[in-house]
Design a protein around this motif. Sequence first.
Motif, PDB file in Angstrom:
ATOM      1  N   SER A  41      67.747  44.208 -80.662  1.00 25.28           N
ATOM      2  CA  SER A  41      67.522  44.408 -78.976  1.00 25.28           C
ATOM      3  C   SER A  41      66.744  43.566 -78.292  1.00 25.28           C
ATOM      4  O   SER A  41      66.300  42.670 -78.883  1.00 25.28           O
ATOM      5  CB  SER A  41      66.531  45.865 -79.073  1.00 25.28           C
ATOM      6  OG  SER A  41      65.557  45.544 -79.733  1.00 25.28           O
ATOM      7  N   GLY A  42      66.659  43.668 -76.705  1.00 23.84           N
ATOM      8  CA  GLY A  42      66.141  42.685 -76.165  1.00 23.84           C
ATOM      9  C   GLY A  42      66.351  41.346 -76.510  1.00 23.84           C
ATOM     10  O   GLY A  42      67.644  40.963 -76.685  1.00 23.84           O
ATOM     11  N   LEU A  70      69.740  35.307 -79.291  1.00 26.28           N
ATOM     12  CA  LEU A  70      69.228  34.269 -80.112  1.00 26.28           C
ATOM     13  C   LEU A  70      70.489  33.300 -80.090  1.00 26.28           C
ATOM     14  O   LEU A  70      71.297  33.800 -80.341  1.00 26.28           O
ATOM     15  CB  LEU A  70      69.012  34.620 -81.436  1.00 26.28           C
ATOM     16  CG  LEU A  70      67.718  35.654 -81.584  1.00 26.28           C
ATOM     17  CD1 LEU A  70      67.497  36.261 -82.856  1.00 26.28           C
ATOM     18  CD2 LEU A  70      66.519  34.896 -81.058  1.00 26.28           C
ATOM     19  N   VAL A  71      70.272  32.104 -80.191  1.00 24.48           N
ATOM     20  CA  VAL A  71      71.446  31.276 -80.023  1.00 24.48           C
ATOM     21  C   VAL A  71      72.327  31.147 -81.299  1.00 24.48           C
ATOM     22  O   VAL A  71      71.988  31.210 -82.365  1.00 24.48           O
ATOM     23  CB  VAL A  71      70.776  29.654 -80.035  1.00 24.48           C
ATOM     24  CG1 VAL A  71      72.008  28.609 -80.024  1.00 24.48           C
ATOM     25  CG2 VAL A  71      69.891  29.532 -78.924  1.00 24.48           C
ATOM     26  N   GLY A  72      73.685  31.328 -80.909  1.00 24.69           N
ATOM     27  CA  GLY A  72      74.549  31.477 -82.248  1.00 24.69           C
ATOM     28  C   GLY A  72      74.195  32.723 -83.016  1.00 24.69           C
ATOM     29  O   GLY A  72      74.790  32.806 -84.088  1.00 24.69           O
ATOM     30  N   TYR A 132      77.809  30.367 -73.099  1.00 27.20           N
ATOM     31  CA  TYR A 132      77.462  31.585 -73.829  1.00 27.20           C
ATOM     32  C   TYR A 132      78.132  32.078 -75.171  1.00 27.20           C
ATOM     33  O   TYR A 132      77.751  32.975 -75.757  1.00 27.20           O
ATOM     34  CB  TYR A 132      77.072  32.600 -72.905  1.00 27.20           C
ATOM     35  CG  TYR A 132      76.440  32.453 -71.501  1.00 27.20           C
ATOM     36  CD1 TYR A 132      75.101  31.659 -71.698  1.00 27.20           C
ATOM     37  CD2 TYR A 132      76.815  32.653 -70.465  1.00 27.20           C
ATOM     38  CE1 TYR A 132      74.564  30.993 -70.707  1.00 27.20           C
ATOM     39  CE2 TYR A 132      76.293  32.077 -69.310  1.00 27.20           C
ATOM     40  CZ  TYR A 132      75.141  31.314 -69.350  1.00 27.20           C
ATOM     41  OH  TYR A 132      74.372  30.936 -68.256  1.00 27.20           O
ATOM     42  N   MET A 133      79.358  31.425 -75.299  1.00 27.77           N
ATOM     43  CA  MET A 133      80.297  32.152 -76.422  1.00 27.77           C
ATOM     44  C   MET A 133      80.143  31.174 -77.562  1.00 27.77           C
ATOM     45  O   MET A 133      80.113  29.961 -77.421  1.00 27.77           O
ATOM     46  CB  MET A 133      81.849  31.870 -75.848  1.00 27.77           C
ATOM     47  CG  MET A 133      82.331  33.008 -74.638  1.00 27.77           C
ATOM     48  SD  MET A 133      81.840  34.634 -75.352  1.00 27.77           S
ATOM     49  CE  MET A 133      82.753  34.867 -76.885  1.00 27.77           C
ATOM     50  N   PRO A 144      70.290  32.824 -74.475  1.00 24.63           N
ATOM     51  CA  PRO A 144      68.854  32.797 -74.920  1.00 24.63           C
ATOM     52  C   PRO A 144      68.040  32.844 -73.528  1.00 24.63           C
ATOM     53  O   PRO A 144      66.769  33.434 -73.630  1.00 24.63           O
ATOM     54  CB  PRO A 144      68.849  31.806 -75.773  1.00 24.63           C
ATOM     55  CG  PRO A 144      69.679  30.933 -75.739  1.00 24.63           C
ATOM     56  CD  PRO A 144      70.924  31.728 -74.892  1.00 24.63           C
ATOM     57  N   GLU A 145      68.289  32.068 -72.549  1.00 32.21           N
ATOM     58  CA  GLU A 145      67.424  31.980 -71.532  1.00 32.21           C
ATOM     59  C   GLU A 145      67.165  33.133 -70.631  1.00 32.21           C
ATOM     60  O   GLU A 145      66.145  33.175 -70.007  1.00 32.21           O
ATOM     61  CB  GLU A 145      67.620  30.699 -70.494  1.00 32.21           C
ATOM     62  CG  GLU A 145      69.123  30.575 -70.153  1.00 32.21           C
ATOM     63  CD  GLU A 145      70.231  30.022 -70.909  1.00 32.21           C
ATOM     64  OE1 GLU A 145      71.066  29.584 -70.533  1.00 32.21           O
ATOM     65  OE2 GLU A 145      70.234  29.938 -72.117  1.00 32.21           O
TER      66      GLU A 145
END
Lengths: 405, 133
Positions: A226-227, A232-234, A322-323, A372-373
């Motif tokens: 959640s949130g 988180l990256v990857g 983002y993918m 992530p940002e």
Amino acid sequence: MTTPNDPYYIDFPARIRAIQAAMAKENIDVYLGSRLRTLSWTLDAFCPWRSFVVIPSEGLPTAFTFVIDAARVADDAWLDEDHVFGFAPMGGQDQIELIADFIKDLLPGEKGRVGIESGMSNYLPEGNLTHYEYERYSEALPGCELVNAHTIVDALAVIKDEGTVNRFREASRIVDIGHQAVFDAIKDGGWKGMTETEIAGLAAYAMRKAGSEWEWSFTGGNEIASGYRTGLVGGACTPASRRELQAGDPLMVDIHAMFKLGLGDHSHNYLIAPVTDRQWWHANNFVDIVKLTLETYRAGITPSDLAEQMIGFADERGFSDYMVPGFEHGIGLMGDEWRIGLNDGPFPYWTNPEHVYQAGELLICAMQYACPEENIGFRYENPIVLYEDRCEPLSVFPLSIDEIK
Amino acid sequence: MTDPMQYLTPAWRDEAEKRLKSELSPERMNFITSSMSNIYRDCPDGSTRYLFFRFEKGEFAELLLGDGEPPAAEFKITGAYDTFAKISRAELGSQKALMTGKLKLKGNMVKALKLASIADRLNKVLSTIPAAY
């Protein structure tokens, strides 16, 4: 044990004969399987402890597992109790001496070629023969040549039979029940005060009530994020934490069920109100690319072709940053996870990006979106069966990202 | 008090058979059908001997004493003569002997677990035979 008219029937004796035919071609006298995927594929039993299967050149295989679980494995497997042994720290009964003696009894003059399973895997419980075990078996079988032979099982397991697919179909139906239970629990303000671990647990309870044996994934069972944890990256691995859900959170629900070693694995995503336009932009991007991916999967395509097309689409729409550029992972009966097809790619023991999918293959369509940002991300996973002109997603929980008021 | 018999001699075997027949009823043996060979290495004369037991539905059926290869049995327990002697004199438990590797069991451990208490009963009867080692 299932019977031939059972939808979940798998012809295990035929599998053993197919292995023995392949062994003959490679001049292998005895196959010593140690990987979890091999044990599931040959025994029809879940082997959570270190286990082995010894397959002679003809006749029935014999399973070896830790003695505390051997009677249960014998009860679950298609083999009778004379073909399931328990090993224990006792004279003549430790796994090296017991199995080496058993193999020697199968070989004239105690000499021959023994196929073993060696390699590496991202999947921790893979079960390749360890360096120590290899050395000990080499010492205990002085007349034998140990050769790596896992490709025999890998090749035979690529195309899934009807019983296997039906087991996955049932596990997926159970996963859908878990998703419905999560939705029912979090809707209309039910999410308030709820933690990720609680969501994992209520999904597990609903799925177990529906017949799931366990939340099989080694990634902590049901993965809930959640949130910020969704972004988180990857971040395609999120064991549930004690984080409490907050208004405005994305919520990723990735749950797992097992039915007769067939595996359900489906992720569904939510946005907890209030939802911003920017969050909807991300959400719509993700749903659209999942739809396109499912429309594109079919026999004849390769992982790299598919990734190229999908990243192209994401680029056009402005969300390729983002993918995560992977759209699949392998799957088979319990223990067969991650790599697709054979070990024939440019990087040892990773999926070959040029693997040409065939009709009858089963894989997990797996996609991860992470920003992530902005503390937002989504995941899609679903077992799919490939046909010549399409794929069949086995979980049928509606594809959407739902707003939870 | 009877004179001790020499362990693993025909006279000792005859006494063992008599006692096993009289003291172990089919009920006490859980009506099992099984067979077991004890292989005694490094006997006092340097030889290897075996003692072969067979039960049919709990009935004592056969006790053979011999040299060399024993008849095929469901379980084979191999160890030094001294180890078996210590077990017979109740100086060493059979479980401990197995766990420390002094005895080696060949056979299906899952089935052996079911028969462990029965084997203890059998050893207990044998240990009552006055014997010299």
